[in-house]
Design a protein around this motif. Structure first.
Motif, PDB file in Angstrom:
ATOM      1  N   ALA A 164       0.831  -1.205   0.000  1.00  0.00           N
ATOM      2  CA  ALA A 164       0.000   0.000   0.000  1.00  0.00           C
ATOM      3  C   ALA A 164       0.868   1.259   0.000  1.00  0.00           C
ATOM      4  CB  ALA A 164      -0.932  -0.007   1.211  1.00  0.00           C
TER       5      ALA A 164
ATOM      6  N   ALA B 165       2.207   1.971  -3.355  1.00  0.00           N
ATOM      7  CA  ALA B 165       1.149   2.496  -4.219  1.00  0.00           C
ATOM      8  C   ALA B 165       0.691   3.886  -3.786  1.00  0.00           C
ATOM      9  CB  ALA B 165      -0.038   1.534  -4.226  1.00  0.00           C
ATOM     10  N   GLY B 166       1.235   4.384  -2.672  1.00  0.00           N
ATOM     11  CA  GLY B 166       0.859   5.709  -2.195  1.00  0.00           C
ATOM     12  C   GLY B 166      -0.506   5.764  -1.541  1.00  0.00           C
ATOM     13  N   GLU B 167      -1.022   4.616  -1.103  1.00  0.00           N
ATOM     14  CA  GLU B 167      -2.366   4.557  -0.505  1.00  0.00           C
ATOM     15  C   GLU B 167      -2.267   4.842   0.996  1.00  0.00           C
ATOM     16  OE1 GLU B 167      -3.613   0.645  -1.547  1.00  0.00           O
ATOM     17  OE2 GLU B 167      -4.012   1.151  -3.643  1.00  0.00           O
ATOM     18  N   VAL B 168      -2.186   6.111   1.341  1.00  0.00           N
ATOM     19  CA  VAL B 168      -1.900   6.494   2.720  1.00  0.00           C
ATOM     20  C   VAL B 168      -3.013   6.085   3.683  1.00  0.00           C
ATOM     21  CG1 VAL B 168      -2.879   8.819   2.450  1.00  0.00           C
ATOM     22  CG2 VAL B 168      -1.118   8.390   4.190  1.00  0.00           C
ATOM     23  N   ASP B 169      -4.254   6.153   3.256  1.00  0.00           N
ATOM     24  CA  ASP B 169      -5.355   5.772   4.143  1.00  0.00           C
ATOM     25  C   ASP B 169      -5.300   4.275   4.478  1.00  0.00           C
ATOM     26  OD1 ASP B 169      -6.289   8.354   4.192  1.00  0.00           O
ATOM     27  OD2 ASP B 169      -7.737   8.040   2.582  1.00  0.00           O
ATOM     28  N   LYS B 170      -4.984   3.467   3.471  1.00  0.00           N
ATOM     29  CA  LYS B 170      -4.865   2.026   3.718  1.00  0.00           C
ATOM     30  C   LYS B 170      -3.674   1.733   4.608  1.00  0.00           C
ATOM     31  CE  LYS B 170      -4.672  -2.491   1.473  1.00  0.00           C
ATOM     32  NZ  LYS B 170      -4.686  -3.234   0.176  1.00  0.00           N
TER      33      LYS B 170
ATOM     34  N   LYS C 148       2.499  12.864   2.452  1.00  0.00           N
ATOM     35  CA  LYS C 148       1.154  13.180   1.980  1.00  0.00           C
ATOM     36  C   LYS C 148       0.528  14.352   2.738  1.00  0.00           C
ATOM     37  CE  LYS C 148       0.798   9.864  -1.100  1.00  0.00           C
ATOM     38  NZ  LYS C 148       0.618  10.130  -2.550  1.00  0.00           N
TER      39      LYS C 148
END
Length: 223
Positions: free
Chosen positions: A65, A68-73, A105
């Motif tokens: 994650a 992929a830059g998916e900070v919330d995940k 982010k």
């Protein structure tokens, strides 16, 4: 002759019965405790391995994650990981990774919270001190100067002494104390390995304060 042997056997049997009557309960308890301790040790080892496997799987999910830059995940997986497996190395590594992405982010509050957790709960000194160094940087960005000073005071590892001095130099500059900053940057420059690129950054900071530095090799060439 047979009667004599029977008497000897009976005597030995009586002695064994007497011994068991005296010490049987003690022997039973000792054996029970020994078996329980062994079972506990085996069970503890299995539990630790099981926790490590589960923590590793969660860390892999967090790492994917993060890439992929998916900070919330990342934040969500880290919250689960630190709740379920807080004393594993994976939890400390995940906290540092999560904090970096959160800071990148623009989630400074979340990043500070992740690093504060690491500084308080990581299972190894190096992770706790690394978290404190990064936390101090975020505190400086937020103009939390007193908090940053306290955070740096908590870093005890000599391996991080140069980086602590560099951070203290940054703090002194922000507080309008250039002479203190010079001393701290000089301390950091002297302690950092000459092959590290980061040493060049400290050199630039010193130059901005009017302090020229040169390595021993450079001095010899100049002479």
């Amino acid at each position: 002759m047979a009667s004599h042997l029977d008497l000897e056997e009976q005597e030995q049997l009586d002695q064994l019965k007497a011994f068991w009557n005296s010490y049987g309960n003690l022997i039973t308890w000792v054996l029970t405790l020994a078996l329980a301790a062994y079972a506990g040790w085996v069970g503890w080892g299995w539990w630790q391995r099981d926790q490590a496997v589960k923590a590793a799987a969660m860390y892999d999910e967090l790492d994917r994650a993060a890439q992929a830059g998916e900070v919330d995940k990342v934040t969500r997986v880290f919250a689960d990981l630190k709740d379920r497996h807080p004393r594993t190395t994976y939890a400390a590594q995940a906290a540092l990774l999560a904090a970096k992405l959160q800071a990148d982010k623009g989630q400074a509050d979340n990043a500070r919270a992740s690093l504060e957790w690491t500084a308080a709960n990581a299972n190894a000194d190096e992770y706790r001190d690394l978290a404190r160094l990064r936390l101090a940087g975020l505190q400086l960005d937020a103009k939390q100067y007193d908090e940053a000073a306290k955070t740096l005071d908590a870093v005890k590892s000599v391996d991080f002494a140069a980086l602590v001095a560099d951070r203290r130099g940054d703090l002194a500059l922000l507080q309008g104390k250039p002479e203190v900053a010079k001393a701290e940057f000089q301390k950091a420059y002297a302690a950092l390995d000459k092959t590290l690129d980061y040493r060049r950054l400290v050199e630039v900071k010193l130059a901005s304060l009017g302090v020229a530095v040169a390595d021993d090799a450079d001095k010899k060439v100049a002479q």
